[in-house]
Scaffold this active site. Sequence first.
Site, short mmCIF file in Angstrom:
data_model
loop_
_atom_site.label_atom_id
_atom_site.label_comp_id
_atom_site.label_asym_id
_atom_site.label_seq_id
_atom_site.Cartn_x
_atom_site.Cartn_y
_atom_site.Cartn_z
N TYR A 168 51.55 41.96 120.31
CA TYR A 168 52.24 43.16 120.80
C TYR A 168 51.28 44.04 121.59
CZ TYR A 168 54.39 47.75 120.87
OH TYR A 168 54.88 48.96 121.28
N ASP A 258 43.09 34.82 119.72
CA ASP A 258 43.42 33.63 120.51
C ASP A 258 42.61 32.42 120.02
OD1 ASP A 258 45.02 35.32 122.06
OD2 ASP A 258 43.38 35.70 123.46
#
Length: 316
Positions: A168, A258
Amino acid sequence: MSRGLVTLGETMVLLIGPDIGRLRHAAAMALGIGGAESNVAIGVARLGLPSAWLGRVGDDELGEMVLSRIRAENVDVGGAVRDPDVPTSLMVKEHPLPGVSRVTYYRRNGPGARLSPSDVDETRIRAAKVLHITGITPALSPSALQTVQKAVEIARADGVKVSMDVNYRAALWSPQEAREVLRDLVRCCDILFAGDDEAEMLGVSGSPAEQARRLADLGPSEVVIKLGARGAVGWIDGEHLPVAPVQVTAVDTVGAGDAFVAGYLAEHMNGRPSAERLRTAAICGAFAVCAPGDWEGLPTRGDLDLLTVGEGSVLR
């Protein structure tokens, strides 16, 4: 490409300021690239699995730089689109204080916002084991959201697993705008990654373990709540699995999430047990924070044991 990972999103050119200090005083800046989806693709490729990145860049030198650097990491960029009408997007990273990073984006109406469902490379998605998306791309524009939705529809129709990292970004949309869009995408996912704060944004409260279980009720069979320096908690095929953090000295925390996702997905595609997926994910996240840059510190398969050799060791 052979069966592996396909990602879809926007990768930008990254301008990096001096080690410490205000950007206004910088005499020079380093040049790199960064984007959540391409970071994951690079991480998976370094761990020895095939991966591809789909997206748009400007038809300019910076766009060629993005593609060439991703390609240099053995990631397939043959499905990427060059857009002649807008320049490649930028992001600027500075370190105003030790241990503090600040990132500013120049991407409004850029190539990522101009993603179109016609950009979706159906052949590459159908050939993949996993399609990985994030909650960033749907926030860029209505057409970018439609592009993500089309990619997900193709993957689900062909039995390709769908993975999503909520990722987000408050600078792109409000929690109210994001909640229903992302919850709809969660319902289409097999694998979901979220921070505990992102789970709250999605309307799921409780402990991280409770959040993982409740998010799984929406549809995903595998949910991982990423807790940064506190480790992570998984709810995987009905089993609660915590993973402890790997203790390291952080240099730059951008990209750690990530890296975690890349480690998990690589082991998932390798058919490894759930606990091993989570452990490799935690190791990859630790590697990422040990080096500056969004993806430069990501490990190869042969690197994974390096964090256990001990500080001060010399490998000859």
